[in-house]
Design a protein around this motif. Structure first.
Motif: not given
Length: 245
Positions: A1-4, A25-36, A40-44
């Motif tokens: 879900m988050n990958t999409e 770089a922006t997508v990588a930053d946001l992915t790291g922020y979400l994990a830290e 669990a839900d990027a859309r939320e």
């Protein structure tokens, strides 16, 4: 879900004119922020990808022209236990905070001819409180560089206190890390999650009777223990965050 979600966000950012390297770089930053952050839900967390893309690219045409002349850019985030220490560490390496974006990241730039910067964080409530704070600090060369909740961040060139020593003859490499959360923050989050899980399990299996007052006192007793354990890891985690690149 988050990958999409992030794949769609990257496509939308590119369609809005963001360079490919900055998109990655922006997508990588946001992915790291979400994990830290533990979400669990990027859309939320960030909202619809098209709306989020609009916000991330808003005002790009008004960026300073120096940004196109080889200046480095870097976005990062930290909790309230490490932000001032890290701001001044990276400010001493020539990183200037231009703003704090709506997900709480420090948006920094460093030109070829970099100088050292100093930072401070102050608390102010309401527009009048911020105006009074600015009036107190402005005579000493401080200017606001971002605001998050009730906290206002200020910057000034280190030349205001260090004179010519504020100039940088060479700059360290750009950090590869983008998220700095202390052990205290992680421990507090972990204790909250564990407490909720134990409460749900205990209630589900009939081990906890919420009608008894002593149950609530026992639950509150676990909070100081979690805070005490968190404090032991703060200094170690801050030192690790400073040294990591």
């Amino acid at each position: 879900m988050n990958t999409e979600y992030f794949a769609e966000l990257g496509r939308l950012l590119a369609a809005r004119g963001m360079p490919e390297q900055e998109v990655s770089a922006t997508v990588a930053d946001l992915t790291g922020y979400l994990a830290e952050s533990g979400s669990a839900d990027a859309r939320e967390e960030f909202g619809a990808p098209d709306v989020f893309a609009d916000r991330l690219t808003q005002g790009r045409t008004a960026e300073r022209p120096e940004a196109e002349a080889g200046a480095e850019t870097w976005k990062w985030t930290a909790d309230i236990y490490t932000d001032r220490l890290l701001l001044n560490q990276y400010g001493a390496e020539g990183w200037e905070v231009e703003e704090i974006d709506f997900v709480g990241r420090f948006v920094c730039r460093r030109p070829d001819a970099a100088m050292r910067w100093e930072y401070r964080r102050e608390t102010a409530h309401g527009a009048k409180g911020r105006e009074a704070l600015l009036a107190d600090l402005e005579p000493d060369g401080w200017e606001p560089c971002g605001r998050w909740l009730h906290m206002t961040y200020f910057k000034r060139p280190a030349a205001a206190s260090a004179g010519p020593a504020a100039e940088l003859a060479a700059t360290p490499a750009q950090p590869t890390r983008h998220v700095f959360f202390s052990a205290k923050s992680r421990a507090l989050v972990a204790m909250s999650v564990i407490s909720m899980v134990l409460l749900v399990l205990g209630y589900s299996f009939g081990l906890i009777d919420l009608s008894r007052p002593g149950v609530y006192l026992g639950m509150l007793g676990a909070v100081p223990v979690g805070v005490l354990l968190a404090w032991f890891g703060v200094k170690r985690d801050v030192a690790k965050g400073i040294e990591s690149r």
